[in-house]
Enzyme design. Structure first.
Site, mmCIF file in Angstrom:
data_model
loop_
_atom_site.group_PDB
_atom_site.id
_atom_site.type_symbol
_atom_site.label_atom_id
_atom_site.label_comp_id
_atom_site.label_asym_id
_atom_site.label_seq_id
_atom_site.Cartn_x
_atom_site.Cartn_y
_atom_site.Cartn_z
ATOM 1 N N HIS A 75 45.993 46.821 41.601
ATOM 2 C CA HIS A 75 44.473 46.947 40.937
ATOM 3 C C HIS A 75 43.616 45.811 41.533
ATOM 4 C CE1 HIS A 75 45.557 49.763 37.269
ATOM 5 N NE2 HIS A 75 46.231 50.052 38.268
ATOM 6 N N TYR A 203 40.230 48.097 28.656
ATOM 7 C CA TYR A 203 40.120 47.039 27.505
ATOM 8 C C TYR A 203 39.085 47.251 26.565
ATOM 9 C CZ TYR A 203 43.417 44.067 30.027
ATOM 10 O OH TYR A 203 44.693 43.505 30.701
ATOM 11 N N TYR A 387 42.860 35.456 34.723
ATOM 12 C CA TYR A 387 43.481 36.762 34.514
ATOM 13 C C TYR A 387 44.392 37.077 35.833
ATOM 14 C CZ TYR A 387 43.898 41.839 33.855
ATOM 15 O OH TYR A 387 44.213 43.361 33.449
#
Ligand code: FAD
Ligand code: PHB
Length: 420
Positions: A75, A203, A387
């Protein structure tokens, strides 16, 4: 009583214990792994799915990524939904680093297969595990195998037995300090036999609570809902789960969500926990045995892998030339990364979730933070560095050692197991 001798006795065959055993064997250090559950159970336990690029690189270097490279979904960004609008956070463009979706149970299967092929000693279904004499030069682990007592003597014990394990509790009271925080909500997670509705994770921040759309493969979706802290699964029949997911992911009234049979479901408490130091004499704690984070930022497994990388290097140095430096520095080296992961996980948890007692002022602050993230490149980059795990690599001083070029989509790039 049956007695075995090894160099490192490892308690727990989760990702931490298995990876430690594998890395040690690559460097010629012997270990025995004892696990309470059956092999089938640990290979089916559904948990993490997001692997940082650094974690994937380590697995690849250790010869564990053949299937991961074929099946893992690479991703480069995710979608954030709030206030009825959608925004993309292109973390690969911002940091040069990607993430990979590949189920934790697949990592565990790959590790067990590799240990078995290399003749590794893994004991499953072992009861009454108790670390003993860890303050001496001959620590032991006593346990019961098919009703018979067994003792494994080693030079060290590695406590890789997760948050509910025994190793941490075998340390004398007062030797460890714990820091913890509990959140007033939980995650209801399902694995569904349905093609993911989008290519990237979503999200979704919603007034009814947070929701996450993730995936494990082109045919399996992984979805999470924020629920009350002690919600019984019985209160969540399939229809209610799908209806709530549709509501929280809805955009301008559109309800586009692929649905399918629910293969597994569980409720995970949201809590944070750290124990300091991560060592007591000859007992070393790694992974969830030493620290846990709420799953919001997907850091638990990645932090566990970071611990194991340090621990394997420390044991190897000790066996190579008796050097204690890395062993003595193990806890300090890990804890800097652990607290960084705690901070980011707490930040992401408060950014995404509705807190039961919060007032409208708190809601407005959260919206302002979310807007900042999708309008300021600087804010998005700082977020993205945490992240994808780049912030941790930088902290470890490792950044100069690696390339930070973006990867493209997926496809780029062997014992004895005993069942009691
Ligand atoms: P564990 O996986 O808990 O393994 C410990 C092992 O020790 C187990 O096999 C257990 O059976 C065994 N054991 C326990 N007690 C004993 C005993 N007395 N004797 C012998 N054996 C024992 N992390 C991420 O990085 N990315 C994610 O996307 C992510 N998502 C998550 C989603 C959810 C819903 C949850 C719950 C967690 C998630 N995590 C994620 C966290 C991740 O799953 C954990 O951090 C990871 O499992 C830690 O691995 P471990 O080997 O340290 O501990
Ligand atoms: C997961 O797929 O389990 C997952 C992904 C991203 C997160 C947390 C969990 O932030």
């Amino acid at each position: 009583m049956r007695r075995l001798r090894t160099q490192v006795v490892i308690v727990g065959a989760g990702p931490s214990g298995l990876l430690l055993s594998h890395l040690l064997s690559l460097r010629g250090v012997d270990s025995i792994v004892v696990e309470r559950r059956s092999r089938e159970y640990v290979e089916q336990r559904v948990r993490a799915g997001l692997l940082e690029q650094g974690t994937v690189d380590l697995l690849r270097q250790a010869g564990l990524a053949d299937r991961l490279d074929r099946e893992g979904l690479v991703h480069e960004g995710f979608e954030l939904r709030f206030d009825g609008s959608q925004h993309r956070l292109p973390f690969a463009e911002l940091t040069g680093w990607t993430t990979c979706m590949y189920g934790q149970q697949e990592v565990v299967k790959d590790l067990i297969k590799a240990r078995a092929a290399a003749g590794g000693q893994l004991y499953f279904g072992i009861e009454d595990v108790a670390p003993l004499d860890v303050e001496t030069d001959a620590p032991r682990v006593r346990c019961t195998v098919q009703g018979e007592p067994m003792e494994i003597i080693g030079d060290f014990v590695a406590g890789c037995d997760g948050f509910h394990g025994v190793c941490r509790h075998s340390v004398p009271t007062g030797a460890l300090t714990t820091y913890e925080h509990a959140y007033p909500f939980a995650w209801l997670g399902i694995l569904a036999s349905a093609a993911p509705s989008t290519e990237e994770l979503i999200y979704a921040v919603h007034e009814g609570g947070f929701a996450l759309h993730s995936m494990r493969s082109p045919t399996i979706s992984r979805l999470y809902l924020q629920v009350g802290p002690a919600e019984p699964l019985a209160d969540w029949p399939d229809d209610r789960i799908w209806a709530e997911l549709r509501t929280r992911f809805a955009l301008h009234g559109q309800e586009v969500l692929n649905e399918g049979p629910i293969l597994s479901r569980s409720v995970t408490a949201m809590r944070s926990f750290v124990v300091e130091p991560m060592q007591y004499r000859r007992l070393f704690l790694a992974g969830d045995a030493a620290h846990i984070v709420p799953p919001s930022a997907a850091k638990g497994l990645n932090l566990a892998v970071a611990d194991v990388r340090h621990l394997a290097a420390a044991f190897t140095a000790w066996y190579a030339d008796g050097s204690r430096e890395l062993l003595d520095g193990y806890s300090r080296a890990c804890l800097a990364a652990v607290w960084q992961g705690q901070e980011f996980s707490a930040f992401m948890t408060s950014l995404l979730h509705r807190f039961p007692a919060e007032d409208d002022y708190a809601v407005k602050l959260r919206q302002a933070r979310l807007r900042d993230l999708v309008t300021s490149r600087a804010a998005a980059t700082a977020f993205a560095e945490h992240y994808v795990g780049l912030a941790r690599a930088r902290l470890a001083g490792a950044i100069g050692e690696r390339q930070s070029s973006p990867r493209t989509r997926a496809g780029t790039a062997g014992g004895s197991t005993h069942q009691a």
